[in-house]
Design an enzyme around this catalytic site. Sequence first.
Site, PDB file in Angstrom:
ATOM      1  N   ASP A  14      13.557   3.699  -0.970  1.00  0.00           N
ATOM      2  CA  ASP A  14      13.084   3.488   0.403  1.00  0.00           C
ATOM      3  C   ASP A  14      12.694   2.044   0.674  1.00  0.00           C
ATOM      4  O   ASP A  14      13.090   1.466   1.680  1.00  0.00           O
ATOM      5  CB  ASP A  14      11.881   4.400   0.700  1.00  0.00           C
ATOM      6  CG  ASP A  14      12.323   5.833   0.964  1.00  0.00           C
ATOM      7  OD1 ASP A  14      13.528   6.044   1.235  1.00  0.00           O
ATOM      8  OD2 ASP A  14      11.479   6.735   0.881  1.00  0.00           O
ATOM      9  N   ARG A  94      -4.692   2.670  -2.603  1.00  0.00           N
ATOM     10  CA  ARG A  94      -4.208   2.180  -1.303  1.00  0.00           C
ATOM     11  C   ARG A  94      -5.074   1.097  -0.667  1.00  0.00           C
ATOM     12  O   ARG A  94      -4.545   0.103  -0.169  1.00  0.00           O
ATOM     13  CB  ARG A  94      -3.998   3.338  -0.331  1.00  0.00           C
ATOM     14  CG  ARG A  94      -2.934   4.363  -0.753  1.00  0.00           C
ATOM     15  CD  ARG A  94      -1.742   3.755  -1.413  1.00  0.00           C
ATOM     16  NE  ARG A  94      -0.636   4.686  -1.591  1.00  0.00           N
ATOM     17  CZ  ARG A  94       0.305   4.557  -2.520  1.00  0.00           C
ATOM     18  NH1 ARG A  94       0.271   3.543  -3.370  1.00  0.00           N
ATOM     19  NH2 ARG A  94       1.293   5.410  -2.623  1.00  0.00           N
ATOM     20  N   ASP A 123      -0.868   8.463   2.841  1.00  0.00           N
ATOM     21  CA  ASP A 123      -0.835   7.052   2.468  1.00  0.00           C
ATOM     22  C   ASP A 123      -0.636   6.118   3.663  1.00  0.00           C
ATOM     23  O   ASP A 123      -1.216   5.044   3.717  1.00  0.00           O
ATOM     24  CB  ASP A 123       0.238   6.814   1.404  1.00  0.00           C
ATOM     25  CG  ASP A 123      -0.174   7.400   0.060  1.00  0.00           C
ATOM     26  OD1 ASP A 123      -1.392   7.416  -0.211  1.00  0.00           O
ATOM     27  OD2 ASP A 123       0.699   7.838  -0.704  1.00  0.00           O
ATOM     28  N   SER A 174       9.084  13.423  -6.086  1.00  0.00           N
ATOM     29  CA  SER A 174       8.500  12.193  -5.556  1.00  0.00           C
ATOM     30  C   SER A 174       7.249  11.909  -6.386  1.00  0.00           C
ATOM     31  O   SER A 174       6.361  12.751  -6.492  1.00  0.00           O
ATOM     32  CB  SER A 174       8.151  12.392  -4.088  1.00  0.00           C
ATOM     33  OG  SER A 174       7.179  11.449  -3.700  1.00  0.00           O
TER      34      SER A 174
HETATM   35  N1  ARG Z   1      -1.512  13.953  -2.320  1.00  0.00           N
HETATM   36  C1  ARG Z   1      -1.958  12.774  -2.984  1.00  0.00           C
HETATM   37  C2  ARG Z   1      -2.709  11.911  -2.019  1.00  0.00           C
HETATM   38  O1  ARG Z   1      -2.579  12.049  -0.848  1.00  0.00           O
HETATM   39  C3  ARG Z   1      -0.846  12.056  -3.683  1.00  0.00           C
HETATM   40  C4  ARG Z   1       0.105  11.337  -2.793  1.00  0.00           C
HETATM   41  C5  ARG Z   1       1.191  10.721  -3.557  1.00  0.00           C
HETATM   42  N2  ARG Z   1       1.809   9.707  -2.773  1.00  0.00           N
HETATM   43  C6  ARG Z   1       3.097   9.446  -2.817  1.00  0.00           C
HETATM   44  N3  ARG Z   1       3.508   8.481  -2.046  1.00  0.00           N
HETATM   45  N4  ARG Z   1       3.922  10.094  -3.575  1.00  0.00           N
HETATM   46  O2  ARG Z   1      -3.447  11.071  -2.435  1.00  0.00           O
END
Ligand code: ARG
Length: 421
Positions: A14, A94, A123, A174
Amino acid sequence: MTDKVVLAYSGGLDTSAAIRWLQEKYNVDVIAVTIDVGNEKDFSVVRQKALKVGAVKAVVVDAKKSFVDHFIFPALAANAVYEGVYLLATALSRPLMAKLLVDVAIKEGASFIAHGCTGKGNDQVRFEVSINALAPDIKIIAPAREWGMTRQETIKYAQRHGIPVPVTVASPYSIDENLWGKSVECGVLEDPWTEPPEDAYSWTKSPAKAPNKPGYVEIGFKEGVPVSLDGKELDGVTLLLRLNELAGEHGVGRIDHIENRLVGIKSREIYEAPAATVLLQAHQALEAMTLAKDQARFKQKVSIEYADLIYNGLWFTRFHQDLAAYVLSTQRFVTGVVRTKLFKGHSSVVGRKSPFSLYNLGLATYDKGDKFDQKASVGFIHIWGLPVRNQAQVQLLAQEECPLSLAAPKAKSKGKRKAAK
Ligand code: ARG
């Protein structure tokens, strides 16, 4: 002069496609920024790839130490756990990334920051709320939210533009990982009834295949911060890497959870967090020994708020700083050593000691050396039970029903009511 965009670049499909897409759609120079939070990649390869795909500049920032010192360990001190199970690895990274992206954008005079998040996750919220807080004038672009391509279309787009499609695209999952843990989504995991296949895990051994002999590890804490393993002082990054390996070898730290995302979706998440699991348990065990009852109970409320604000992207707020001040104050005497046993997917605290322990053997013992004045309990119970006796006389025993009944009682016609003595 061409405008510049700072892109949070992972090296994956991506964000690689995004380099091209940003140039085409926004006519901007792309500066790729890759942030090393312990996700074990060959960062020179990632950097080269960004340049090859068309970035005018590619920067790798080693943020491991900042991540541990300013994000992971403070969250550990707070016992921050979302919905009782998620140790917040991705969520914690983040705001740090946002800060570093803003730093580069300011240094490079870029008007835009771009990230690779879709419009369905947490995110995007965490990045954008944090970037907006730190640099309100910088505009944000989220290519993967805008371009409306499916995964297959993105692969085709990449192939059309000569962007190497990583073999990991073949992986059905992912994945996001850093020093504090790994998250896995998608593929068969989207069916919550399906047990995660072994290939969803990579940090932890299957508990069935873990050693038949338990492992032990002694974790030293200083004011709530882990500082040593088995008596050897270690910097935070090394400590986490070692403990991830050690606990992972025993299959510790697998988590399977249906999680409530901030955007309202429930998602099935698989996490691996061996070091985080062990450290959280150990830290809580040491707090149980060194904090008074009221401190510990109030801290549980703080922990929930703290975890929520991390999850919900509210790192850069005064509320966070207020909670952090409380947490820091509680950690002053959280110093000592905790011994943890690792065995077949489980970790359990089996020993703890602290120079500031509130555990007092003279008070606790049933053997000789007992310093507790048992006779004094009589007076204590008399006073403690006073309001209970009083209420029982007036409202409980005066009813016809058995005092165990919770139904609305009928008043006794001529019940005798005595004041409690
Ligand atoms: N569900 C978790 C969170 O919101 C993990 C997210 C993983 N992020 C990703 N871009 N694969 O913190």
